[in-house]
Design a protein around this motif. Structure first.
Motif, short mmCIF file in Angstrom:
data_model
loop_
_atom_site.label_atom_id
_atom_site.label_comp_id
_atom_site.label_asym_id
_atom_site.label_seq_id
_atom_site.Cartn_x
_atom_site.Cartn_y
_atom_site.Cartn_z
N ASP A 56 -64.30 17.85 18.19
CA ASP A 56 -65.31 18.78 17.68
C ASP A 56 -65.46 18.67 16.17
O ASP A 56 -66.46 19.12 15.60
N LEU A 57 -64.48 18.06 15.51
CA LEU A 57 -64.52 17.91 14.06
C LEU A 57 -65.22 16.63 13.60
O LEU A 57 -65.34 16.40 12.40
N ASP A 58 -65.68 15.80 14.52
CA ASP A 58 -66.31 14.53 14.14
C ASP A 58 -67.46 14.73 13.16
O ASP A 58 -67.54 14.04 12.14
N ILE A 68 -61.94 21.61 4.47
CA ILE A 68 -62.84 22.18 5.46
C ILE A 68 -62.57 23.67 5.53
O ILE A 68 -61.43 24.11 5.64
N LEU A 69 -63.64 24.44 5.48
CA LEU A 69 -63.56 25.88 5.71
C LEU A 69 -64.11 26.13 7.10
O LEU A 69 -65.22 25.69 7.42
N LEU A 84 -55.93 21.39 13.87
CA LEU A 84 -55.37 21.37 12.52
C LEU A 84 -54.65 20.06 12.25
O LEU A 84 -54.78 19.47 11.17
N ALA A 85 -53.90 19.57 13.23
CA ALA A 85 -53.18 18.30 13.08
C ALA A 85 -54.15 17.14 12.87
O ALA A 85 -53.88 16.22 12.10
N HIS A 86 -55.28 17.19 13.54
CA HIS A 86 -56.31 16.15 13.40
C HIS A 86 -56.77 16.06 11.94
O HIS A 86 -56.95 14.95 11.41
N CYS A 87 -56.95 17.19 11.31
CA CYS A 87 -57.34 17.21 9.88
C CYS A 87 -56.22 16.68 9.00
O CYS A 87 -56.45 15.85 8.11
N LEU A 88 -55.03 17.17 9.25
CA LEU A 88 -53.89 16.78 8.42
C LEU A 88 -53.63 15.28 8.48
O LEU A 88 -53.28 14.66 7.47
N GLY A 93 -57.53 19.17 4.19
CA GLY A 93 -57.07 20.53 4.42
C GLY A 93 -58.10 21.33 5.20
O GLY A 93 -59.30 21.07 5.11
N MET A 94 -57.62 22.29 6.00
CA MET A 94 -58.52 23.18 6.73
C MET A 94 -58.04 24.61 6.56
O MET A 94 -56.86 24.90 6.73
N GLU A 95 -58.96 25.48 6.19
CA GLU A 95 -58.68 26.90 6.07
C GLU A 95 -59.59 27.65 7.02
O GLU A 95 -60.80 27.40 7.05
#
Length: 124
Positions: A56-58, A68-69, A84-88, A93-95
């Motif tokens: 979904d983050l593609d 990413i917010l 979250l792991a996908h971003c890391l 970073g994701m908040e």
């Protein structure tokens, strides 16, 4: 005291946000979307933060953010750990925060020239 209206150096400014809609410039959006300072990606298919999957983050990651917010609606709801792991793994970073807080934070970071992307989850 004289007040001057400052015009941002970027195309999009968030003017209002709640759990039902977000106002981008003068448009009111009611379906989930992704926004960077210079790009609007409408019709992001996510409707439930808890049901998010890494893919979904593609659309979000395609904008090459440094942060990413995630606007999770009227209340703060966290996505699954795999998201979250996908971003890391990509060094991003994701908040996660309410839509209103995400809008305020986006405007500040975009105004500082940061490579920020906000993804809003809306019911529409």
């Amino acid at each position: 005291m004289q007040l001057n209206l400052e015009h941002p150096d970027h195309e999009f400014l968030l003017r209002a946000a709640d759990g039902e809609s977000v106002r981008v410039n003068e448009r009111r959006l009611t379906a989930s979307f992704v926004l960077s300072p210079d790009r609007l990606v409408e019709d992001w298919p996510v409707r439930d933060v808890k049901a998010m999957a890494p893919q979904d983050l593609d659309a979000v990651l395609a904008l090459e953010p440094e942060v990413i917010l995630l606007g999770s609606g009227a209340t703060q709801v966290f996505p699954p750990a795999a998201v979250l792991a996908h971003c890391l793994r990509r060094g991003v970073g994701m908040e996660t925060m309410t839509n209103a807080a995400a809008a305020r934070t986006f405007n500040v970071l975009a105004g500082e020239g940061r490579r920020v992307v906000v993804a809003f989850v809306l019911p529409g």
